[in-house]
Enzyme design. Structure first.
Site, PDB file in Angstrom:
ATOM      1  N   LYS A  66      29.097 -12.056  39.627  1.00  0.00           N
ATOM      2  CA  LYS A  66      27.754 -12.560  39.361  1.00  0.00           C
ATOM      3  C   LYS A  66      26.754 -11.896  40.308  1.00  0.00           C
ATOM      4  CE  LYS A  66      25.428 -17.041  38.655  1.00  0.00           C
ATOM      5  NZ  LYS A  66      25.640 -18.515  38.691  1.00  0.00           N
ATOM      6  N   SER A 144      24.448 -20.874  34.599  1.00  0.00           N
ATOM      7  CA  SER A 144      23.743 -19.609  34.784  1.00  0.00           C
ATOM      8  C   SER A 144      24.670 -18.393  34.822  1.00  0.00           C
ATOM      9  CB  SER A 144      22.932 -19.650  36.085  1.00  0.00           C
ATOM     10  OG  SER A 144      23.797 -19.816  37.224  1.00  0.00           O
ATOM     11  N   SER A 168      27.110 -24.214  36.438  1.00  0.00           N
ATOM     12  CA  SER A 168      26.929 -22.800  36.097  1.00  0.00           C
ATOM     13  C   SER A 168      28.220 -22.028  35.864  1.00  0.00           C
ATOM     14  CB  SER A 168      26.104 -22.102  37.182  1.00  0.00           C
ATOM     15  OG  SER A 168      24.768 -22.550  37.133  1.00  0.00           O
TER      16      SER A 168
END
Length: 439
Positions: A66, A144, A168
């Protein structure tokens, strides 16, 4: 550390696997990565050696990262453009370093909601990753950690490194048909990653299976354990939280799974109201991300809110509506809730749908009011584990033509028990699928 199940990265032809990954990225993974790393040096040795040699448990496992985590030699931009001018990272984030030392091949930074500030995964700067589960529809991957979940679902990566502040890791896992594990916050170092909320942020993995999440977490937490499949289990479905406003298909799928569990020897499912959850619903959870993110980014960067996704900027601006005294009072309320969960429910393992809705179509999120409503609903069930300082897993469950997430939530430090229970449910789900195919 013995008797590990076989992982897909064992004895693989790494060069061929990386070639396949590149083809998938070019053909099917639009907007999944913000940057690809140089992996040419990894592809020279052909087949890997056994992944347990020299404790390299992830030898030749492909890992996506990420865009919140520092990777030496690359910029960390958190899905933003205002961080384009930051310095290149001079060292890996702690979690990245652990994965690399365990033999993982780091493929690239994955796309995400800007600053990780939404459960939907939309990004106006780099595009929005789409779940691969609905071939003829444009449905969001969730956030996310949107790009990370898609990278695993498309089998580009074996493991996605992500963060979880309010769901997330688990929301995109539910929307993409994979497994997401939010471990206890204190089990994995956050050093070298950009925060959203220092109170709620956790670092964890997304993978296809519980065992793959377990080995990745074990590497990052320096605690390699091969937990057994639980032989018995007791779950609590709170009927005063998380079970209203469900899409009909989510409700039907969850009910089907609960009924299967109730018919499984050694498994009990109790449905009851949990009084502390009525108090939880009064907590202004939004304050954690708004107040702490605004403080971090204004103190450390010359941030211009006009350069951000307007929907992220509007959430950050809410920090200006409270002062530190009010925020500290919210933190105290949170501590009381954590204590009540442990004392009143003895750390019961909660069973809920991961997300109340199926993956929304992208065009359903055009209007801000729809975006806000759906975002809050997507985050509702998952955020509970973060506020309670617990650990939580989302498991994929297919119902007819749709997919939902089945979520287990346990108290802080109960990660190993949670993994054992998750393996049990994973086994039950697999058996149920096989039974359906044979009918």
């Amino acid at each position: 550390m013995e008797n590990f199940s076989k992982f897909p990265w064992e004895e693989r032809d790494l060069a061929q696997q990386l070639t396949n990954a590149k083809k998938l990225i070019d053909c099917q993974a639009s907007h999944v990565f913000t940057e690809l790393f140089d992996v040419t040096g990894y592809a020279d040795d052909g087949k890997s050696s056994n992944h347990l040699i020299n404790e390299q448990y992830l030898n030749n496992a492909i890992v996506s990262v990420k865009d919140l985590f520092d990777v030496k030699g690359y910029k960390t931009k958190a899905g933003s453009t205002f961080l384009n001018d930051v310095d290149i990272a001079s060292e890996d984030a702690d979690a990245v370093k652990s994965l690399r030392e365990a033999g993982a091949v780091l493929l690239g930074h994955t796309n995400m909601t800007e600053l990780a500030y939404s459960g939907l995964g939309l990004n106006p700067h780099y595009g929005t990753p789409i779940t691969p589960l609905y071939k003829n529809e444009v449905r969001i991957a969730g956030g996310s950690t949107s790009g990370g979940a898609v990278s695993v679902a498309l089998q580009i990566a074996d493991i996605a490194l992500g963060s979880d502040t309010g769901g997330s890791l688990r929301i995109p896992s539910a929307f993409c048909g994979v497994t997401g594990f939010k471990p206890s916050q204190n089990s994995v170092s956050r050093k070298g990653s950009l925060p959203l909320s220092s109170s709620l942020d956790s670092v964890g993995p997304i993978a296809k299976t519980v065992s793959e999440c377990e080995i990745a977490w074990g590497v990052m937490s320096n605690n390699i354990v091969n937990n057994p499949v639980a032989k018995e289990a007791h779950f609590v479905v709170p009927n005063n939280f998380g079970m209203d406003l469900l899409d009909e298909k989510v409700k039907e799928a969850f009910t089907e799974l609960v009924n299967i569990l109730k018919q499984t020897p050694g498994v009990t499912v109790e449905e009851k109201a949990l009084p502390f959850l009525d108090s939880y619903k009064l907590l202004p959870v939004w304050q954690f991300s708004a107040f702490e993110a605004m403080s971090y980014y204004t103190e450390n960067y010359d941030i211009n809110l006009d350069e951000l996704d307007p929907r992220v900027a509007s959430r950050l601006k809410r920090a200006n509506t409270i002062d530190e005294k009010q925020f500290l009072a919210t933190c105290e309320q949170r501590k009381l809730l954590i204590d009540r969960y442990k004392k009143e429910e003895k750390g019961a393992v909660l069973l809920l749908p991961t997300v109340a809705v199926l993956p929304p179509k992208l065009d359903q999120l055009t209007a801000d009011e729809d975006y806000d409503r759906i975002n809050l609903l997507c985050l509702r069930n998952t955020t509970l584990a973060n506020v309670l300082d617990g650990c939580s897993v989302s498991l994929p469950y297919q119902y007819q033509e749709d997919h939902i997430g089945i979520m287990l939530t346990a108290s802080n430090g109960d990660d190993n028990n949670l993994i054992s229970l998750s393996k049990l449910i994973e086994t039950i789900i697999l058996k149920s699928c096989l039974d359906k195919q044979q009918k």
